[in-house]
Scaffold this motif. Structure first.
Motif, mmCIF file in Angstrom:
data_model
loop_
_atom_site.group_PDB
_atom_site.id
_atom_site.type_symbol
_atom_site.label_atom_id
_atom_site.label_comp_id
_atom_site.label_asym_id
_atom_site.label_seq_id
_atom_site.Cartn_x
_atom_site.Cartn_y
_atom_site.Cartn_z
ATOM 1 N N LEU A 1 0.742 7.387 6.735
ATOM 2 C CA LEU A 1 0.398 7.450 7.081
ATOM 3 C C LEU A 1 1.025 7.893 8.227
ATOM 4 N N ILE B 1 -7.263 -1.048 -0.632
ATOM 5 C CA ILE B 1 -7.558 -1.210 0.868
ATOM 6 C C ILE B 1 -9.551 -1.958 0.403
ATOM 7 N N ARG C 1 -4.227 3.704 -3.705
ATOM 8 C CA ARG C 1 -4.584 1.967 -2.648
ATOM 9 C C ARG C 1 -5.999 2.653 -2.436
ATOM 10 N N VAL C 2 -6.897 3.407 -2.082
ATOM 11 C CA VAL C 2 -8.142 3.699 -1.923
ATOM 12 C C VAL C 2 -8.803 1.861 -2.714
ATOM 13 N N GLN D 1 -9.060 7.313 9.276
ATOM 14 C CA GLN D 1 -9.402 8.349 8.243
ATOM 15 C C GLN D 1 -10.367 8.946 8.756
ATOM 16 N N LEU E 1 0.891 -1.117 -0.082
ATOM 17 C CA LEU E 1 -0.188 -0.486 0.030
ATOM 18 C C LEU E 1 1.015 0.992 -0.203
ATOM 19 N N ASN E 2 2.141 1.170 1.043
ATOM 20 C CA ASN E 2 2.685 2.524 0.537
ATOM 21 C C ASN E 2 3.293 2.901 -0.266
ATOM 22 N N ALA F 1 -1.116 6.711 -4.953
ATOM 23 C CA ALA F 1 -1.770 7.701 -4.466
ATOM 24 C C ALA F 1 -3.266 7.569 -4.826
ATOM 25 N N VAL G 1 -5.317 8.568 3.402
ATOM 26 C CA VAL G 1 -5.689 7.988 2.318
ATOM 27 C C VAL G 1 -6.804 8.831 2.030
ATOM 28 N N GLU G 2 -7.298 9.309 0.560
ATOM 29 C CA GLU G 2 -8.224 10.250 0.038
ATOM 30 C C GLU G 2 -9.486 9.234 -0.047
ATOM 31 N N LEU G 3 -10.660 8.389 0.919
ATOM 32 C CA LEU G 3 -11.712 7.886 0.537
ATOM 33 C C LEU G 3 -12.541 8.916 0.124
#
Length: 138
Positions: free
Chosen positions: A80, A33, A29-30, A65, A21-22, A26, A86-88
């Motif tokens: 993190l 997850i 990433r969602v 988040q 994930l790292n 960007a 993380v932009e959810l």
């Protein structure tokens, strides 16, 4: 599998998933997850411990988040730990998916559950899940 504590990032499989994930962009990433959570939530068979541990880590990130416990573990994604996020999506169903994943992780036919029962530490491990659930319910 190496496990050194009951925290959401305190095992080899969660640490490996967090590394991926790292390293992801960007924008991706969602999706990662969501995949980790969906794998656990959608499992009707015996749930593999690696999949369970990845889902727990993903759920902890979603909870953080949403105002849950901040991510401070050295085994969590470094972006993190350094205060990133993380932009959810605002209309995201990730919290509900994370709750379903945690339900499946803690249910019968789960390697995660079986291993913690064998170790005599299921109450401590499930307390961690309860803390994550609280963050998801905000």
């Amino acid at each position: 599998m190496g496990t050194w504590d009951v925290g959401p990032f305190d095992n080899d499989s969660a640490a490996d998933w967090c590394g991926a994930l790292n390293d992801a962009s960007a924008e991706r990433r969602v999706e990662l997850i969501r995949q980790a959570l969906a794998t656990a939530a959608g499992s009707d068979d015996y749930l593999d411990g690696d999949d369970a541990n990845s889902a727990i880590a993903a759920a902890a990130i979603v909870a953080a988040q949403r105002g849950g416990q901040p991510i401070t573990s050295a085994y969590a994604p470094s972006f993190l730990v350094k205060g990133g996020g993380v932009e959810l999506p605002s209309d995201s169903d990730l919290a509900a998916l994370a709750l379903r994943a945690l339900d499946r992780v803690a249910a019968e036919r789960s390697e995660w559950r079986d291993l913690w029962e064998e170790a005599g530490a299921l109450p401590q491990a499930t307390a961690v899940l309860t803390s994550i659930r609280e963050g998801l319910s905000r």
